[in-house]
Scaffold this active site. Structure first.
Site, PDB file in Angstrom:
ATOM      1  CB  CYS A   2      38.636  35.082  18.351  1.00 49.88           C
ATOM      2  SG  CYS A   2      39.709  36.445  18.758  1.00 49.88           S
ATOM      3  NE  ARG A  27      34.859  31.036  20.318  1.00 50.77           N
ATOM      4  CZ  ARG A  27      35.399  29.929  20.782  1.00 50.77           C
ATOM      5  NH1 ARG A  27      34.620  28.967  21.226  1.00 50.77           N
ATOM      6  NH2 ARG A  27      36.704  29.763  20.812  1.00 50.77           N
ATOM      7  CD1 TRP A  75      36.969  39.712  23.784  1.00 49.88           C
ATOM      8  CD2 TRP A  75      39.149  39.323  24.093  1.00 49.88           C
ATOM      9  NE1 TRP A  75      37.276  40.034  25.083  1.00 49.88           N
ATOM     10  CE2 TRP A  75      38.617  39.806  25.298  1.00 49.88           C
ATOM     11  CE3 TRP A  75      40.520  39.010  24.050  1.00 49.88           C
ATOM     12  CZ2 TRP A  75      39.372  39.977  26.454  1.00 49.88           C
ATOM     13  CZ3 TRP A  75      41.276  39.182  25.194  1.00 49.88           C
ATOM     14  CH2 TRP A  75      40.696  39.662  26.384  1.00 49.88           C
ATOM     15  CG  ASN A 101      39.581  32.316  16.658  1.00 50.95           C
ATOM     16  OD1 ASN A 101      39.372  33.357  16.059  1.00 50.95           O
ATOM     17  ND2 ASN A 101      38.643  31.439  16.929  1.00 50.95           N
ATOM     18  N   GLY A 102      43.703  33.194  18.355  1.00 51.77           N
ATOM     19  CA  GLY A 102      44.924  32.805  19.056  1.00 51.77           C
ATOM     20  C   GLY A 102      45.949  33.921  19.013  1.00 51.77           C
ATOM     21  CD  GLU A 481      30.488  31.672  40.551  1.00 50.41           C
ATOM     22  OE1 GLU A 481      31.706  31.905  40.477  1.00 50.41           O
ATOM     23  OE2 GLU A 481      29.758  31.596  39.551  1.00 50.41           O
ATOM     24  CE  LYS A 485      28.530  34.233  37.367  1.00 50.69           C
ATOM     25  NZ  LYS A 485      29.296  33.079  37.161  1.00 50.69           N
ATOM     26  CD  GLU A 488      31.153  36.724  35.382  1.00 48.03           C
ATOM     27  OE1 GLU A 488      32.171  36.609  34.691  1.00 48.03           O
ATOM     28  OE2 GLU A 488      30.570  35.737  35.882  1.00 48.03           O
ATOM     29  CG  HIS A 504      42.901  41.241  59.330  1.00 48.98           C
ATOM     30  ND1 HIS A 504      43.557  41.499  60.508  1.00 48.98           N
ATOM     31  CD2 HIS A 504      42.240  40.078  59.520  1.00 48.98           C
ATOM     32  CE1 HIS A 504      43.307  40.523  61.372  1.00 48.98           C
ATOM     33  NE2 HIS A 504      42.508  39.651  60.792  1.00 48.98           N
ATOM     34  CE  LYS A 603      30.056  29.841  28.729  1.00 50.68           C
ATOM     35  NZ  LYS A 603      29.694  30.047  30.138  1.00 50.68           N
TER      36      LYS A 603
END
Ligand code: G6P
Length: 608
Positions: A2, A27, A75, A101-102, A481, A485, A488, A504, A603
């Protein structure tokens, strides 16, 4: 997650609001809207989709004239991303319009109370409750209404409010969600983050939790949650608007990948002097470090991967027990933290809700909190006992690259500093390691020249159904990582496994042609990982291996080799990650994905 912008001055508000919202796109959002105070009162235009959709809607509906306004990118949390749930929200009687926002945690109870008082709700959001509640308390004194709202609601918020009876004022307040005020000449700005207003001013006020801002065209005024005046210092932004622009690159991610030599150099070089690490921001003495019972590292996402590497590094270098937790798990698992323990908090934004909550949890249990943060004066930075800033500059692409690399650089510095305090064997190599550290930016630069190779590799693998990453020790942290990357931004299913763990269960998913990326640059573990490479090859996998450049043995055994320059084993993660970032970037391009703004991702994740 947001974004809020606000403008009050003499210029036309809509273009400034739209421009600010565009700067906050990183964001993450799925709808956008604005409210502008014009001659006929407050006009709200909002829509599901991108800012371009909002612009189109504004055009077809005849624009929104006026020089006072607020804007928002949403968002979705409560209710689907649609036009009705998009912000701004307006009270039933049209008096109060706001963006938020929130998350308001007690919104259902407040909604029932307000419905009984005659308010009608049209959206599924928790935000609409704020608009109605503000109206409920608003008896002509907006500051008083804001204080009452803040006393009533539980949860997190950054909020900007317009009231129809006052065309020359924006009210704002915040708790656990960032909000800044930009000071101009005869105009003022409001934003979730600095890039949104950098084009207009570099003078900001950073709102603290529980603070209220009253914006007019004159000097902004600030109050605490009890309505008392507070006087705040100006924060001068040192970077310019250009550092938050693409500067000729097709994507922010590509630009930020290319900026890694600089980010790492800027983070390391001021903290290395004459072959010794010196971190003036760290207030722990040698004696304090020796008293640390345990190090708890908390972080989310890629920062957690840095934390995963840091556990291996700090334990090996300093011999202090170290545990790395996902912040969202740590905060609820009743962790055993003792007085004298150290909590290392890693966060690019310094605003991640779970990481912040984990910090508070550790602090409340008596830990000394040291944070590694990129955004100066962010909440995590402000609440930490010590903060070491990563000097990576603004990072805009949702998928982190340069902040990740700068975080790793700080971990190396800490490892050396702690090793010296503990007088471990590692400490005796400090001068050599410092030299190798200072050589890292040039090595990263050399790896950036793999660009074409990674683009070609991505063309070969773009149609894959799934990818596996394997590695041991620090190679495993980078496998995590590399895999994140890739998935996403390219939306390709990808899993990272500790190489020894693959058999396993997961090895059953390896089929003829399945790509496996083996990170095998920890030379001491190479033979073990090689065994695992052979296992997947025997089942038809196509293997891409990252190995030390002097490893000649591997060539005949895999399909593709990515050579990594030699350095100390501890520093290899900084090099390994570069080709994997490039590979993810080109895979995303090949697959037609929105590299900088992957779907559903944000973000700065300011909700839990
Ligand atoms: C989001 C971002 C990730 C980031 C994580 C933690 O999920 O997309 O790239 O690693 O948040 O963010 P922080 O700002 O705390 O480093």
């Amino acid at each position: 997650m947001c974004g809020i912008v606000g403008y009050i001055g003499e210029s036309s508000a809509s273009p400034i609001l739209l421009d600010g919202l565009r700067k906050l796109e990183y964001r993450g959002y799925d709808s956008a809207g604005l409210a502008v105070f014009g001659d006929d009162g407050i006009r709200v235009v909002k829509t599901r989709g991108r800012i371009a959709d909002l612009e189109n809607k504004l055009q077809t509906e005849g624009g929104a004239a006026g020089s006072v306004g607020i804007g928002h990118t949403r968002w979705a949390t409560h209710g689907a991303p649609n036009d009705v749930n998009a912000h701004p929200h307006t009270s039933t009687n049209g008096r109060v319009t706001l963006v938020h926002n929130g998350i308001i945690e007690n919104y259902t109870a407040i909604q029932s109370m307000l419905e009984a008082a005659g308010y009608r709700f049209v959206s599924e959001t928790d935000t609409e409750v704020l608009a109605q509640l503000f109206d409920y308390y608003y008896k002509g004194d907006a500051l008083d209404a804001m204080c009452s709202v803040m006393r009533t609601v539980r949860g997190s918020y950054a909020v900007a409010v317009l009231t129809s009876d006052c065309p020359d004022r924006i009210l704002a307040a915040k708790k656990d969600s960032p909000l800044i005020v930009g000071r101009g000449r005869g105009e003022n700005f409001l934003a979730s983050d600095i890039p949104a207003i950098l084009k207009y001013t570099r003078e900001c006020y950073l709102l603290e939790d529980g603070e209220i801002a009253v914006l007019t065209k004159g000097e902004p005024k600030f109050f605490n949650a009890a309505g008392q005046r507070v006087y705040k210092d100006i924060y001068h932004v040192t970077w310019d608007a250009e550092s938050a622009e693409k500067g000729g690159y097709a994507h922010f991610m590509k630009k930020e990948i290319a900026e890694q030599p600089t980010a790492v150099r800027d983070t390391l070089s001021p903290r290395i002097e004459d072959g010794r690490v010196s971190i003036p921001e760290l207030h722990l003495t040698d004696a304090d470090i020796r008293r640390i019972g345990k190090i708890h590292i908390v972080a989310c996402g890629s920062a957690w991967h840095v934390g995963t590497a840091a556990k291996y590094i700090l334990e090996a270098a300093a011999g202090i027990p170290c545990e790395t937790d996902l912040a969202s798990e740590f905060r609820y698992r009743n962790p055993i933290v003792r007085k004298g323990d150290l909590c290392i908090v890693i966060s690019q934004s310094g605003e991640t809700a779970d990481t912040l909550a984990a910090l508070r949890e550790a602090k409340a249990r008596g830990a000394h909190v040291l944070s590694i943060v990129n955004v100066v004066a962010s909440t995590i930075a402000r609440e930490s006992d010590d903060v070491i800033y990563t000097l990576a500059g603004p990072e805009i692409a949702v998928a982190t690259t340069k902040a990740f690399s700068a975080q790793l650089a700080v971990v190396y510095l800490l490892a050396l500093r702690f090793a010296r305090a503990m007088d471990s064997a590692f400490a005796h190599r400090e001068a050599t390691l410092c030299e190798q550290l200072l050589h890292l930016p040039a090595q990263i630069e050399s790896l950036l020249s793999l660009d074409d190779d990674m683009a070609a590799l991505a063309r070969q693998f773009a149609a894959a159904k799934q990818v596996f990453f394997i590695g041991r020790g620090l190679d495993y942290a980078i496998a995590l990582e590399g895999s994140l990357k890739l998935k996403e931004i390219s939306y390709l299913q990808s899993e990272a496994y500790a190489a020894g763990e693959l058999k396993h269960g997961t090895i059953s998913l390896i089929e003829e042609g399945t790509p496996v990326i083996a990170v095998a640059t920890q030379d001491a573990l190479f033979e073990k990982t090689l065994g695992n490479i052979k296992e997947v090859r025997a089942r038809g996998a196509r293997v891409i291996a990252l190995v030390s450049e002097d490893n000649t043995e591997i060539r005949a055994l895999v399909d593709y080799v990515i050579p990594i320059p030699q350095t100390d084993a501890m520093l290899k993660p900084s090099l390994d990650v570069i080709p994997l970032q490039l590979f993810a970037y080109y895979m995303a391009l090949e697959r037609g994905c929105d590299v900088d703004k992957p779907r559903n991702l944000a973000k700065s994740v300011t909700v839990e």
